[in-house]
Design a protein around this motif. Structure first.
Motif, PDB file in Angstrom:
ATOM      1  N   VAL A 127      41.926  70.437  30.289  1.00 35.04           N
ATOM      2  CA  VAL A 127      41.451  71.398  31.283  1.00 35.04           C
ATOM      3  C   VAL A 127      40.456  72.339  30.607  1.00 35.04           C
ATOM      4  N   VAL A 128      39.255  72.417  31.131  1.00 35.15           N
ATOM      5  CA  VAL A 128      38.259  73.369  30.634  1.00 35.15           C
ATOM      6  C   VAL A 128      37.783  74.211  31.812  1.00 35.15           C
ATOM      7  N   PHE A 129      37.104  75.313  31.506  1.00 34.06           N
ATOM      8  CA  PHE A 129      36.623  76.159  32.592  1.00 34.06           C
ATOM      9  C   PHE A 129      35.343  76.874  32.190  1.00 34.06           C
ATOM     10  N   SER A 130      34.583  77.235  33.214  1.00 29.96           N
ATOM     11  CA  SER A 130      33.439  78.137  33.079  1.00 29.96           C
ATOM     12  C   SER A 130      33.774  79.375  33.898  1.00 29.96           C
ATOM     13  N   SER A 131      33.644  80.546  33.290  1.00 30.68           N
ATOM     14  CA  SER A 131      34.053  81.770  33.970  1.00 30.68           C
ATOM     15  C   SER A 131      32.927  82.792  33.987  1.00 30.68           C
ATOM     16  N   VAL A 132      32.898  83.562  35.054  1.00 34.06           N
ATOM     17  CA  VAL A 132      32.005  84.711  35.164  1.00 34.06           C
ATOM     18  C   VAL A 132      32.895  85.951  35.185  1.00 34.06           C
ATOM     19  N   LEU A 133      32.763  86.787  34.153  1.00 35.87           N
ATOM     20  CA  LEU A 133      33.612  87.961  33.999  1.00 35.87           C
ATOM     21  C   LEU A 133      32.777  89.221  34.205  1.00 35.87           C
ATOM     22  N   SER A 134      33.199  90.052  35.133  1.00 34.63           N
ATOM     23  CA  SER A 134      32.514  91.324  35.405  1.00 34.63           C
ATOM     24  C   SER A 134      33.430  92.470  34.988  1.00 34.63           C
ATOM     25  N   PHE A 135      32.927  93.352  34.132  1.00 28.86           N
ATOM     26  CA  PHE A 135      33.685  94.503  33.651  1.00 28.86           C
ATOM     27  C   PHE A 135      32.996  95.787  34.133  1.00 28.86           C
ATOM     28  N   ASP A 136      33.764  96.734  34.623  1.00 34.24           N
ATOM     29  CA  ASP A 136      33.230  98.066  34.898  1.00 34.24           C
ATOM     30  C   ASP A 136      34.355  99.083  34.752  1.00 34.24           C
ATOM     31  N   GLY A 137      33.971 100.349  34.619  1.00 30.60           N
ATOM     32  CA  GLY A 137      34.952 101.411  34.437  1.00 30.60           C
ATOM     33  C   GLY A 137      34.277 102.640  33.878  1.00 30.60           C
ATOM     34  N   LYS A 138      35.058 103.469  33.202  1.00 28.06           N
ATOM     35  CA  LYS A 138      34.457 104.670  32.611  1.00 28.06           C
ATOM     36  C   LYS A 138      35.281 105.150  31.422  1.00 28.06           C
ATOM     37  N   PHE A 139      34.567 105.702  30.438  1.00 26.82           N
ATOM     38  CA  PHE A 139      35.195 106.376  29.312  1.00 26.82           C
ATOM     39  C   PHE A 139      35.366 107.853  29.655  1.00 26.82           C
ATOM     40  N   PRO A 140      36.357 108.519  29.063  1.00 22.98           N
ATOM     41  CA  PRO A 140      36.546 109.951  29.348  1.00 22.98           C
ATOM     42  C   PRO A 140      35.519 110.796  28.590  1.00 22.98           C
ATOM     43  N   SER A 141      35.387 112.048  28.999  1.00 24.96           N
ATOM     44  CA  SER A 141      34.628 112.986  28.167  1.00 24.96           C
ATOM     45  C   SER A 141      35.365 113.133  26.840  1.00 24.96           C
ATOM     46  N   LEU A 142      34.625 113.326  25.773  1.00 26.85           N
ATOM     47  CA  LEU A 142      35.205 113.220  24.435  1.00 26.85           C
ATOM     48  C   LEU A 142      35.449 114.580  23.803  1.00 26.85           C
ATOM     49  N   ASP A 143      36.692 114.832  23.470  1.00 30.84           N
ATOM     50  CA  ASP A 143      37.090 116.048  22.769  1.00 30.84           C
ATOM     51  C   ASP A 143      38.215 115.659  21.811  1.00 30.84           C
ATOM     52  N   PHE A 144      37.942 115.785  20.510  1.00 25.93           N
ATOM     53  CA  PHE A 144      38.906 115.328  19.504  1.00 25.93           C
ATOM     54  C   PHE A 144      39.622 116.486  18.808  1.00 25.93           C
ATOM     55  N   SER A 145      39.703 117.614  19.492  1.00 25.88           N
ATOM     56  CA  SER A 145      40.388 118.757  18.884  1.00 25.88           C
ATOM     57  C   SER A 145      41.876 118.485  18.685  1.00 25.88           C
ATOM     58  N   LYS A 146      42.467 117.690  19.581  1.00 29.26           N
ATOM     59  CA  LYS A 146      43.886 117.346  19.418  1.00 29.26           C
ATOM     60  C   LYS A 146      44.120 116.466  18.194  1.00 29.26           C
ATOM     61  N   GLN A 147      43.079 115.776  17.759  1.00 32.83           N
ATOM     62  CA  GLN A 147      43.200 114.928  16.567  1.00 32.83           C
ATOM     63  C   GLN A 147      42.831 115.695  15.290  1.00 32.83           C
ATOM     64  N   ASP A 148      42.599 117.007  15.419  1.00 35.95           N
ATOM     65  CA  ASP A 148      42.243 117.852  14.263  1.00 35.95           C
ATOM     66  C   ASP A 148      40.994 117.353  13.545  1.00 35.95           C
ATOM     67  N   ILE A 149      40.032 116.913  14.320  1.00 37.54           N
ATOM     68  CA  ILE A 149      38.752 116.479  13.753  1.00 37.54           C
ATOM     69  C   ILE A 149      37.703 117.538  14.087  1.00 37.54           C
ATOM     70  N   LYS A 150      37.077 118.085  13.074  1.00 37.57           N
ATOM     71  CA  LYS A 150      36.068 119.126  13.293  1.00 37.57           C
ATOM     72  C   LYS A 150      34.821 118.520  13.922  1.00 37.57           C
ATOM     73  N   PRO A 151      34.248 119.174  14.926  1.00 36.33           N
ATOM     74  CA  PRO A 151      33.051 118.641  15.587  1.00 36.33           C
ATOM     75  C   PRO A 151      31.916 118.340  14.616  1.00 36.33           C
ATOM     76  N   GLY A 152      31.776 119.157  13.566  1.00 41.02           N
ATOM     77  CA  GLY A 152      30.687 118.951  12.618  1.00 41.02           C
ATOM     78  C   GLY A 152      30.853 117.705  11.762  1.00 41.02           C
ATOM     79  N   ASN A 153      32.060 117.154  11.718  1.00 40.84           N
ATOM     80  CA  ASN A 153      32.311 115.962  10.897  1.00 40.84           C
ATOM     81  C   ASN A 153      32.057 114.664  11.666  1.00 40.84           C
ATOM     82  N   ILE A 154      31.847 114.769  12.954  1.00 37.15           N
ATOM     83  CA  ILE A 154      31.672 113.564  13.776  1.00 37.15           C
ATOM     84  C   ILE A 154      30.203 113.145  13.770  1.00 37.15           C
ATOM     85  N   GLN A 155      29.965 111.863  13.502  1.00 36.41           N
ATOM     86  CA  GLN A 155      28.592 111.334  13.422  1.00 36.41           C
ATOM     87  C   GLN A 155      28.251 110.679  14.767  1.00 36.41           C
TER      88      GLN A 155
END
Length: 449
Positions: A127-155
């Motif tokens: 059994v073989v197949f050909s597929s068409v996959l559609s992805f959509d969605g959204k990432f959140p706004s990014l704030d890493f203060s809970k991870q104790d990462i200083k904003p100046g250290n993020i590249q």
């Protein structure tokens, strides 16, 4: 000497114990060609597996997707004390290391259209197949203060977008991901992991996007075989899968929602909805991505009938079929006083073994039912005609033909009713034993002269 041979031959002809002994020995001897038949079934089954593996390898193997995922580098500083010989003082240096933040989307929606078909090579198919996959969605706004990462250290200007898959070979289009109004192409990156990585170039303008929800979408055309699965990296992951394959096996850590599965002879449709609450991992990882394959879900596209598997199960009843058939001939011999030579018993047993070789060879070119019907009819007819010349009358060959038909029909029913095989088999064997006991109740077992 001739008198001793005559006594021995006469004992074989007249003694019930001698006839039973001969039949028992022949039954054990016939286990040798029967074991060869079982080995042949295993060999042909292994050959089938090798060919299927080769077909799948050239078309595209099983498909597993994880992503999209944001990968953002950031700096970590470790303090290291160093003695300065000139100043005679210990100084502290900051050693910079690079690590990564992996961010999963808040929403991930997958629409999978899977066009399946059997692909044949000689007498084998996969059994073989050909597929068409559609992805959509959204990432959140990014704030890493809970991870104790200083904003100046993020590249931020080195952030990239990742998609991981087991099957790079099967991808049939250039993958271009849209982030808001920006488009980025995903290209493979070398690694030795089970999941291969497709990555974008660094997103130079990413810092401008990070303070708001970041929508995305992209499409993939993928060839694959046997299965298609996904890892639910979204905080909420929804998947809709439609296919023309009528024998799906839903597999993995999550099953489709109740009532969403529709399976017909023309294909299937299924829907999944997976929340972060349903999983055991968070949305942000630091350092490296963990192995999340165990959380995958999806569909196996299976061939409904494996003829070799059915033939192998049928051969397991070979000893029962041969034993019952020889027992029927033995009972007829005892009742009718007609002598059956050991060679004739051997020919009958070999004819019964030939049933399985016919079954294997014919099933490779047709259905199991067709092969079973042809092989069974051929062997029953052969033994029925042969027994007519042994007994010189019609009633005993007719009894043997009916008995063999009943035995082969009984075995076929057991093979079809896999879930009830033990129950039906036990009841059937009980009835066979009761029939034999009833038929042999008037035999004079003391008559050994």
């Amino acid at each position: 000497m001739e008198k001793q041979k005559g006594k021995f031959g006469n004992w074989l002809k007249t003694s019930i114990s001698a006839r039973m002994l001969v039949v028992g020995i022949l039954l054990l001897v016939l286990l040798i060609p029967l074991s060869f038949v079982k080995d042949l079934i295993v060999e042909r089954s292994q050959r089938q597996s090798e060919v299927i593996k080769e077909i799948n390898g050239k078309w595209g193997n099983e498909v597993l997707f994880s992503g999209p995922i944001l990968k953002i580098p950031y700096s970590i500083y470790d303090e290291k004390e160093k003695y300065d010989a000139e100043t005679k003082k210990t100084i502290t240096e900051l050693i910079e290391h690079q690590s990564y933040i992996y961010v999963f989307p808040d929403e991930l929606n997958i629409d999978a259209k899977v066009d399946s078909k059997p692909l044949e090579r000689g007498i084998y198919k996969s059994v073989v197949f050909s597929s068409v996959l559609s992805f959509d969605g959204k990432f959140p706004s990014l704030d890493f203060s809970k991870q104790d990462i200083k904003p100046g250290n993020i590249q931020w200007n080195k952030a990239t977008l990742l998609v991981q898959t087991t099957n790079l070979k099967g991808i049939k289009n250039e993958i271009e991901v849209s982030l808001i109004s920006n488009k980025f192409q995903l290209l493979p990156k070398y690694n030795n992991e089970f999941l291969k990585t497709l990555s974008s170039d660094p997103i130079a303008s990413f810092e401008e996007l990070k303070d708001h929800a970041i929508p995305f979408n992209f499409k993939m055309n993928v060839n694959g075989s046997e299965s298609i699965k996904f890892i639910p990296v979204g905080k909420m992951t929804t998947t809709k899968m439609t296919s023309n394959w009528s024998s799906p096996s839903f597999d993995g850590n999550f099953l489709p929602e109740d009532g969403s599965r529709k399976i017909t002879k023309n294909g299937f449709e299924a829907n999944w909805k997976i929340l972060q609450t349903n999983r055991q991992f968070e949305q942000i990882f630091l350092g490296q991505l963990p192995d999340l394959k165990k959380f995958s879900y999806g569909t196996n596209l299976i061939i409904p009938v494996d003829e070799y598997q059915k033939s192998e199960r049928t051969a397991k009843y070979g000893f029962l079929v041969i034993g019952l058939t020889l027992l029927v001939f033995l009972l007829i011999q005892i009742v009718s006083k007609i002598y059956i030579h050991p060679f004739q018993y051997l020919m009958i047993g070999l004819a019964l073994v030939m049933f399985y070789t016919l079954l294997i060879s014919i099933s490779e070119h047709g259905t199991y039912f067709k092969a079973y019907l042809i092989a069974g009819s051929s062997v029953i007819s052969l033994i029925g005609f042969y027994s007519k010349y042994i007994f010189k009358q019609l009633k005993f060959p007719l009894l043997i033909t009916i008995s063999l038909t009943a035995i082969y029909s009984f075995i076929y029913v057991i093979i079809q009713l896999e879930n009830y095989a033990l129950l039906i088999g036990s009841i059937g064997l009980f009835l066979i034993l009761a029939t034999i006991m009833f038929a042999s109740r008037k035999i004079d077992w003391d008559n050994e002269s």
